[in-house]
Motif scaffolding. Structure first.
Motif, PDB file in Angstrom:
ATOM      1  N   GLY A   1     -18.826 -23.867  17.634  1.00 46.87           N
ATOM      2  CA  GLY A   1     -18.052 -25.086  17.873  1.00 46.87           C
ATOM      3  C   GLY A   1     -17.983 -26.032  16.674  1.00 46.87           C
ATOM      4  N   ARG A   2     -18.547 -25.619  15.526  1.00 43.85           N
ATOM      5  CA  ARG A   2     -18.583 -26.540  14.371  1.00 43.85           C
ATOM      6  C   ARG A   2     -17.441 -26.281  13.397  1.00 43.85           C
ATOM      7  NH1 ARG A   2     -23.331 -24.853  11.618  1.00 43.85           N
ATOM      8  NH2 ARG A   2     -23.766 -26.824  10.632  1.00 43.85           N
ATOM      9  N   TRP A   3     -16.307 -25.843  13.890  1.00 47.41           N
ATOM     10  CA  TRP A   3     -15.209 -25.442  13.020  1.00 47.41           C
ATOM     11  C   TRP A   3     -14.765 -26.549  12.070  1.00 47.41           C
ATOM     12  CZ3 TRP A   3     -10.931 -28.472  13.867  1.00 47.41           C
ATOM     13  CH2 TRP A   3     -10.923 -29.171  15.077  1.00 47.41           C
ATOM     14  N   ARG A   4     -14.760 -27.768  12.558  1.00 46.05           N
ATOM     15  CA  ARG A   4     -14.233 -28.868  11.746  1.00 46.05           C
ATOM     16  C   ARG A   4     -15.054 -29.004  10.453  1.00 46.05           C
ATOM     17  NH1 ARG A   4     -11.187 -33.019  13.960  1.00 46.05           N
ATOM     18  NH2 ARG A   4     -12.087 -32.663  16.010  1.00 46.05           N
ATOM     19  N   TYR A   5     -16.362 -28.999  10.633  1.00 51.25           N
ATOM     20  CA  TYR A   5     -17.257 -29.069   9.464  1.00 51.25           C
ATOM     21  C   TYR A   5     -17.222 -27.768   8.674  1.00 51.25           C
ATOM     22  CZ  TYR A   5     -21.660 -28.020   7.169  1.00 51.25           C
ATOM     23  OH  TYR A   5     -22.596 -27.569   6.284  1.00 51.25           O
TER      24      TYR A   5
ATOM     25  N   TYR B   1     -12.896 -14.393  11.644  1.00 50.16           N
ATOM     26  CA  TYR B   1     -12.982 -15.833  11.385  1.00 50.16           C
ATOM     27  C   TYR B   1     -11.614 -16.503  11.525  1.00 50.16           C
ATOM     28  CZ  TYR B   1     -13.936 -20.210   8.978  1.00 50.16           C
ATOM     29  OH  TYR B   1     -14.058 -21.541   8.671  1.00 50.16           O
ATOM     30  N   ARG B   2     -10.593 -15.856  10.989  1.00 50.01           N
ATOM     31  CA  ARG B   2      -9.265 -16.479  11.017  1.00 50.01           C
ATOM     32  C   ARG B   2      -8.653 -16.503  12.414  1.00 50.01           C
ATOM     33  NH1 ARG B   2      -6.601 -14.163   5.363  1.00 50.01           N
ATOM     34  NH2 ARG B   2      -8.232 -15.008   4.028  1.00 50.01           N
ATOM     35  N   GLN B   3      -9.258 -15.759  13.332  1.00 47.35           N
ATOM     36  CA  GLN B   3      -8.764 -15.802  14.715  1.00 47.35           C
ATOM     37  C   GLN B   3      -9.568 -16.777  15.571  1.00 47.35           C
ATOM     38  OE1 GLN B   3      -9.327 -12.087  13.625  1.00 47.35           O
ATOM     39  NE2 GLN B   3      -7.487 -12.763  12.536  1.00 47.35           N
ATOM     40  N   GLU B   4     -10.611 -17.370  15.017  1.00 49.22           N
ATOM     41  CA  GLU B   4     -11.417 -18.312  15.799  1.00 49.22           C
ATOM     42  C   GLU B   4     -10.569 -19.545  16.123  1.00 49.22           C
ATOM     43  OE1 GLU B   4     -14.431 -17.690  16.839  1.00 49.22           O
ATOM     44  OE2 GLU B   4     -15.597 -16.592  15.333  1.00 49.22           O
ATOM     45  N   ALA B   5     -10.864 -20.147  17.295  1.00 49.23           N
ATOM     46  CA  ALA B   5     -10.121 -21.346  17.695  1.00 49.23           C
ATOM     47  C   ALA B   5     -10.190 -22.401  16.591  1.00 49.23           C
ATOM     48  CB  ALA B   5     -10.721 -21.903  18.980  1.00 49.23           C
ATOM     49  N   HIS B   6      -9.085 -23.037  16.314  1.00 44.73           N
ATOM     50  CA  HIS B   6      -8.931 -24.147  15.363  1.00 44.73           C
ATOM     51  C   HIS B   6      -8.975 -23.732  13.889  1.00 44.73           C
ATOM     52  CE1 HIS B   6      -9.583 -26.725  18.811  1.00 44.73           C
ATOM     53  NE2 HIS B   6     -10.753 -26.143  19.015  1.00 44.73           N
ATOM     54  N   ILE B   7      -9.294 -22.488  13.583  1.00 42.49           N
ATOM     55  CA  ILE B   7      -9.347 -22.086  12.168  1.00 42.49           C
ATOM     56  C   ILE B   7      -7.950 -21.637  11.735  1.00 42.49           C
ATOM     57  CG2 ILE B   7     -10.319 -20.437  10.507  1.00 42.49           C
ATOM     58  CD1 ILE B   7     -12.373 -22.490  11.526  1.00 42.49           C
ATOM     59  N   PRO B   8      -7.433 -22.208  10.639  1.00 47.56           N
ATOM     60  CA  PRO B   8      -6.096 -21.806  10.193  1.00 47.56           C
ATOM     61  C   PRO B   8      -6.079 -20.311   9.841  1.00 47.56           C
ATOM     62  CG  PRO B   8      -6.983 -23.615   8.848  1.00 47.56           C
ATOM     63  CD  PRO B   8      -8.057 -23.223   9.799  1.00 47.56           C
ATOM     64  N   PRO B   9      -5.032 -19.605  10.223  1.00 51.16           N
ATOM     65  CA  PRO B   9      -4.989 -18.155   9.977  1.00 51.16           C
ATOM     66  C   PRO B   9      -4.968 -17.798   8.497  1.00 51.16           C
ATOM     67  CG  PRO B   9      -2.934 -18.940  10.968  1.00 51.16           C
ATOM     68  CD  PRO B   9      -3.869 -20.099  10.964  1.00 51.16           C
TER      69      PRO B   9
ATOM     70  N   ASP C   1     -23.605 -34.835  18.264  1.00 53.38           N
ATOM     71  CA  ASP C   1     -24.139 -33.499  18.442  1.00 53.38           C
ATOM     72  C   ASP C   1     -25.541 -33.317  17.834  1.00 53.38           C
ATOM     73  OD1 ASP C   1     -23.314 -30.861  19.389  1.00 53.38           O
ATOM     74  OD2 ASP C   1     -23.625 -30.281  17.285  1.00 53.38           O
ATOM     75  N   LEU C   2     -25.722 -33.822  16.630  1.00 51.97           N
ATOM     76  CA  LEU C   2     -27.012 -33.667  15.953  1.00 51.97           C
ATOM     77  C   LEU C   2     -28.128 -34.356  16.755  1.00 51.97           C
ATOM     78  CD1 LEU C   2     -28.440 -32.789  13.196  1.00 51.97           C
ATOM     79  CD2 LEU C   2     -28.255 -35.193  12.608  1.00 51.97           C
ATOM     80  N   THR C   3     -27.816 -35.548  17.246  1.00 48.39           N
ATOM     81  CA  THR C   3     -28.806 -36.285  18.047  1.00 48.39           C
ATOM     82  C   THR C   3     -29.191 -35.474  19.273  1.00 48.39           C
ATOM     83  OG1 THR C   3     -27.755 -38.328  17.316  1.00 48.39           O
ATOM     84  CG2 THR C   3     -29.270 -38.500  19.175  1.00 48.39           C
ATOM     85  N   GLN C   4     -28.187 -34.916  19.925  1.00 48.35           N
ATOM     86  CA  GLN C   4     -28.464 -34.165  21.162  1.00 48.35           C
ATOM     87  C   GLN C   4     -29.241 -32.890  20.912  1.00 48.35           C
ATOM     88  OE1 GLN C   4     -25.392 -33.511  24.091  1.00 48.35           O
ATOM     89  NE2 GLN C   4     -24.026 -34.692  22.803  1.00 48.35           N
ATOM     90  N   ARG C   5     -28.784 -32.140  19.915  1.00 49.38           N
ATOM     91  CA  ARG C   5     -29.349 -30.799  19.718  1.00 49.38           C
ATOM     92  C   ARG C   5     -30.683 -30.824  19.001  1.00 49.38           C
ATOM     93  NH1 ARG C   5     -25.868 -26.306  19.991  1.00 49.38           N
ATOM     94  NH2 ARG C   5     -23.811 -27.025  20.577  1.00 49.38           N
TER      95      ARG C   5
END
Ligand code: BG6
Length: 475
Positions: free
Chosen positions: A214-218, A294-302, A16-20
């Motif tokens: 889309g950077r939820w993991r980080y 924030y807690r309702q965002e995709a992939h974020i634990p509630p 992602d970093l390379t692309q953006r």
């Protein structure tokens, strides 16, 4: 490679970093004629042919470079190659055949791989700079606290010297950041008043409407304190507070920055609440658009307690700054993209002019919504009375004919030229973590304060304000 003097190896070239950020910057540097003699070597785990890699890059450039021109890309492609491999020294060693005399390795990798990559390159003897330079660019975050930063330093220093390591903080490539140095030290009128006698407070704000992108993991691991305050805002802070360097030299500059960080009054463990505030956005709306919390965002634990807003108050206990609060804040999903370094001067000692007594002056180095310099002053309202009203002396930062470079363009060129002035030395990173240690410890438990998406942030941030100060509105 023989016809090139330098190879820029991007590890994580399909990411992602390379692309953006990296490829758009490299595209522009190439278009402006700065990449003479530089060959680009992509490296990543994807088992791709060169053609597929080029198609992938082209797609990204078409998306992120509005002025994309196929003819320019045609020229750039000729100096790009790709090699697939992992970060083991055995696989990395294959890169040796690809390299020109000078090599710059860019670790465009997830943070947990920085140490592994540096070691892998070292074991493959790719750091050996007897024939030409060998440099390593490392992205943030450099560690996630003091101990992990120190562990990462040790791992990197097993094979690399400090003068080979370029820790990037892209804020140091921004025009306003660099202008902090120029504006402070190219003007005579500021220095005599740039101190506690004349300055009441400094507010450094980086407010974003953006969410997770889309950077939820980080992001859910990092949070606002690590993502923005520890690095970017701390840099704006040190450049505002540092002593004038006696010569223009990267080491002297970085020494002075460390000096500021070392003078910061430690935040008392039992009083963290008075010096730091964290928030997390809840559902709200922005420009008529409904936004989830924030807690309702995709992939974020509630149950996530990651802060999406952080604010700090720091004091610098030296002769210049004793008693002046520096307020730092940054957050996601706030009501505006608004960023500035705002310096407030003390009020005049006696006020004569009018019902709305003239107060103080603000000097603002604005970064968002557009870069500018502003001086908020007082002047006579035309008419019979001697009455003061506020006026703003504003200089748009860019003048016609200027050709600004993006932060990544600037910093890539600096690294190619071996200039470390705008890269972080390890002790800067270390002291920034030290300052935050008590806050990180306190925030291991408890909850961030909620604030609605599209607002100015958590109400509790007012708690940090001393001496009758108030946070500046976001716009
Ligand atoms: C990055 C952070 O380093 O800086 C992002 O990870 C943030 O969360 C970004 O949005 C802000 O910088 P810029 O230059 O994109 O405004």
């Amino acid at each position: 490679p023989q016809s090139f003097s330098t190879t820029l190896v991007i590890l994580g070239a399909t990411g992602d970093l390379t692309q953006r950020l990296l490829m758009p910057a490299l595209y522009r540097l190439h278009a402006r004629g700065h990449l003479e003699g530089v060959f680009l070597q992509g490296y990543a785990v994807e088992d791709w042919e060169r053609e597929k890699f080029l198609a992938h890059l082209e797609q990204a450039l078409r998306r992120f470079v509005p002025e994309f021109d196929p003819a320019v890309w045609g020229g750039l492609q000729e100096r790009i190659a790709y090699r697939a491999g992992d970060l083991s020294s055995g696989r990395l060693a294959a890169l040796r055949d690809d390299l020109a005399a000078n090599v710059l390795f860019y670790l465009a990798l997830p943070p947990d791989l920085f140490g592994v990559a540096a070691e892998g390159l070292g074991r493959a003897k790719l750091q050996d700079d007897t024939q030409g330079f060998r440099r390593l660019i490392v992205e943030k975050p450099f560690g996630y606290d003091l101990a992990s930063a120190e562990a990462l330093r040790q791992q990197m220093h097993r094979f690399w010297r400090e003068d080979q390591i370029f820790r990037i903080d892209h804020f140091l490539g921004k025009e306003t950041t660099q202008n902090l140095l120029v504006f402070r030290f190219a003007n005579r009128f500021l220095e005599p008043i740039w101190n506690t006698q004349h300055i009441a407070q400094v507010q450094i704000t980086y407010a974003e409407t953006l969410g997770l992108e889309g950077r939820w993991r980080y992001y859910d691991q990092a949070g606002a304190l690590r993502d923005m305050l520890q690095n970017h805002l701390m840099q704006l802070f040190t450049l505002t507070a540092l002593e004038p360097p006696s010569v223009w030299d990267a080491e002297v500059l970085r020494e002075h920055k460390v000096e500021v960080l070392r003078s910061v009054r430690p935040i008392p463990a039992e009083q963290v609440e008075d010096f730091a505030v964290r928030g997390q956005y809840t559902a709200g709306s922005l420009e008529g658009q409904e936004l989830p919390g924030y807690r309702q965002e995709a992939h974020i634990p509630p149950t996530s307690t990651t802060e999406t807003f952080a604010a700090l108050k720091l004091y610098v206990d030296n002769w210049r700054w004793r008693g002046v609060p520096f307020y730092l804040r940054s957050g996601k999903r706030l009501c505006a993209d608004y960023a500035e370094v705002a310096v407030q001067f003390h009020e005049v000692p006696a006020q004569f002019f009018g019902p709305k007594a003239p107060g103080s002056n603000w000097l603002i180095l604005r970064m968002q919504p557009r870069e500018s310099l502003e001086l908020q002053a007082w002047a006579k309202r035309p008419g019979l009375a001697l009455e003061a009203r506020p006026v703003t002396l504003e200089a748009p930062y860019e003048q016609p004919g200027d050709a600004p470079y993006s932060a990544y363009e600037q910093l890539l060129l600096d690294a190619l030229h071996g200039d470390q002035a705008h890269f972080l030395r390890f002790d800067e990173v270390e002291w920034a973590w030290r300052i935050l240690e008590p806050v990180q410890a306190a925030w291991k438990s408890g909850q961030p304060e909620p604030y609605p998406a599209g607002s100015e942030g958590p109400l509790g941030m007012a708690r940090l304000m001393s001496d009758g100060h108030a946070w500046r509105p976001l716009g």
